[in-house]
Write a protein that holds these residues in place. Structure first.
Motif, PDB file in Angstrom:
ATOM      1  N   ARG A  23      -5.393  -1.901  -2.812  1.00 57.62           N
ATOM      2  CA  ARG A  23      -4.343  -1.676  -1.812  1.00 57.62           C
ATOM      3  C   ARG A  23      -4.030  -0.184  -1.721  1.00 57.62           C
ATOM      4  O   ARG A  23      -4.312   0.581  -2.647  1.00 57.62           O
ATOM      5  CB  ARG A  23      -3.083  -2.451  -2.207  1.00 57.62           C
ATOM      6  CG  ARG A  23      -3.332  -3.959  -2.143  1.00 57.62           C
ATOM      7  CD  ARG A  23      -2.126  -4.826  -2.420  1.00 57.62           C
ATOM      8  NE  ARG A  23      -0.861  -4.274  -2.039  1.00 57.62           N
ATOM      9  CZ  ARG A  23       0.240  -4.313  -2.815  1.00 57.62           C
ATOM     10  NH1 ARG A  23       0.185  -4.879  -3.997  1.00 57.62           N
ATOM     11  NH2 ARG A  23       1.356  -3.804  -2.394  1.00 57.62           N
ATOM     12  N   ASP A  24      -3.403   0.215  -0.630  1.00 58.81           N
ATOM     13  CA  ASP A  24      -3.050   1.626  -0.427  1.00 58.81           C
ATOM     14  C   ASP A  24      -2.016   2.085  -1.450  1.00 58.81           C
ATOM     15  O   ASP A  24      -1.139   1.321  -1.852  1.00 58.81           O
ATOM     16  CB  ASP A  24      -2.475   1.842   0.977  1.00 58.81           C
ATOM     17  CG  ASP A  24      -3.520   1.700   2.065  1.00 58.81           C
ATOM     18  OD1 ASP A  24      -4.724   1.830   1.757  1.00 58.81           O
ATOM     19  OD2 ASP A  24      -3.132   1.454   3.222  1.00 58.81           O
ATOM     20  N   GLU A  32      -8.003  10.183  -6.032  1.00 63.61           N
ATOM     21  CA  GLU A  32      -7.886   8.733  -5.936  1.00 63.61           C
ATOM     22  C   GLU A  32      -8.808   8.044  -6.943  1.00 63.61           C
ATOM     23  O   GLU A  32      -8.470   6.997  -7.481  1.00 63.61           O
ATOM     24  CB  GLU A  32      -8.216   8.267  -4.510  1.00 63.61           C
ATOM     25  CG  GLU A  32      -7.176   8.642  -3.494  1.00 63.61           C
ATOM     26  CD  GLU A  32      -7.530   8.167  -2.090  1.00 63.61           C
ATOM     27  OE1 GLU A  32      -8.503   7.401  -1.921  1.00 63.61           O
ATOM     28  OE2 GLU A  32      -6.819   8.575  -1.151  1.00 63.61           O
ATOM     29  N   THR A  33      -9.964   8.644  -7.179  1.00 63.23           N
ATOM     30  CA  THR A  33     -10.909   8.076  -8.140  1.00 63.23           C
ATOM     31  C   THR A  33     -10.286   7.977  -9.529  1.00 63.23           C
ATOM     32  O   THR A  33     -10.462   6.971 -10.224  1.00 63.23           O
ATOM     33  CB  THR A  33     -12.195   8.943  -8.197  1.00 63.23           C
ATOM     34  OG1 THR A  33     -12.746   9.021  -6.891  1.00 63.23           O
ATOM     35  CG2 THR A  33     -13.208   8.378  -9.158  1.00 63.23           C
ATOM     36  N   VAL A  74       3.694   0.119  -2.925  1.00 61.85           N
ATOM     37  CA  VAL A  74       4.602  -0.989  -2.645  1.00 61.85           C
ATOM     38  C   VAL A  74       4.063  -2.207  -3.396  1.00 61.85           C
ATOM     39  O   VAL A  74       2.901  -2.579  -3.228  1.00 61.85           O
ATOM     40  CB  VAL A  74       4.674  -1.288  -1.130  1.00 61.85           C
ATOM     41  CG1 VAL A  74       5.479  -2.552  -0.864  1.00 61.85           C
ATOM     42  CG2 VAL A  74       5.253  -0.104  -0.378  1.00 61.85           C
ATOM     43  N   LEU A  75       4.911  -2.792  -4.257  1.00 63.04           N
ATOM     44  CA  LEU A  75       4.513  -4.005  -4.963  1.00 63.04           C
ATOM     45  C   LEU A  75       4.644  -5.216  -4.049  1.00 63.04           C
ATOM     46  O   LEU A  75       3.735  -6.033  -3.953  1.00 63.04           O
ATOM     47  CB  LEU A  75       5.364  -4.215  -6.217  1.00 63.04           C
ATOM     48  CG  LEU A  75       5.118  -3.250  -7.368  1.00 63.04           C
ATOM     49  CD1 LEU A  75       6.148  -3.469  -8.467  1.00 63.04           C
ATOM     50  CD2 LEU A  75       3.715  -3.434  -7.929  1.00 63.04           C
TER      51      LEU A  75
END
Length: 190
Positions: free
Chosen positions: A139-140, A62-63, A156-157
């Motif tokens: 955001r996720d 994720e980094t 998700v945009l």
């Protein structure tokens, strides 16, 4: 007098030939003596083979997504004046070569700079248009491994009232030469 010269000439030839043959015999005798001497064994040092460890592959995380997403859009906010001039780059080509290629595949870097930057005599300018839809780091997002050297990040945009959802997909590929992960492609699904 002619006889005397002939005798001297013959004596000189005999003397030179004798010296030459005696030196040749001495050289041959020295070589023969050297062959009869015990030879000295010269030991060569043993060179140890060192094992070169391969560079440990940087794991995808994720980094990496957050860092590259921030770096990818950062130049859009670098304008130093009201005309969108970016300080430190004289051309879009230089922006691509010295900045984007450190973490982005060339094709994507060129597409992005063509859409959002332009050249002027004083340097590179940001196009005064809406900013692109990119990964929002606050955001996720979802990471999917496509293979050991390729990952896809999706997010998700937005979702419309009627339930339709728009997504962004960012593909990353591993760059073995530089031991890092490059953004390879950005796609959208509306």
């Amino acid at each position: 007098m002619k006889t005397f010269v002939k005798i001297m000439l013959a004596a000189t030839i005999v003397l030179v030939a004798g010296l030459w043959f005696s030196n040749s015999f001495k050289a041959l005798n020295n070589q023969a003596d050297a062959l009869e001497q015990p030879t000295e064994v010269i030991e060569q040092p043993i060179i140890e083979k060192t094992k070169i460890e391969p560079v440990k592959k940087t794991p995808f995380s994720e980094t990496i997504v957050v860092e590259t997403a921030i770096k990818f859009e950062a130049p859009l906010y670098w304008a130093v004046n009201d005309y969108g001039l970016i300080d430190g780059y004289s051309s879009t080509e230089e922006l691509i070569e010295k900045y984007y290629l450190e973490f982005t595949e060339e094709q994507l870097a060129r597409l992005f700079t063509e859409d959002f930057f332009y050249n002027e005599a004083d340097g590179v300018h940001v196009t005064a248009s809406a900013s692109p839809n990119l990964i929002q780091t606050d955001r996720d997002f979802t990471i999917t491994e496509l293979n050991e050297n390729q990952y896809q990040v999706s997010q998700v945009l937005y979702t419309l009232d009627d339930g339709e959802t728009a997504y962004i997909f960012v593909d990353y590929i591993y760059d073995e030469v530089n031991n890092n992960w490059n953004i390879a492609m950005i796609n959208y699904q509306y």
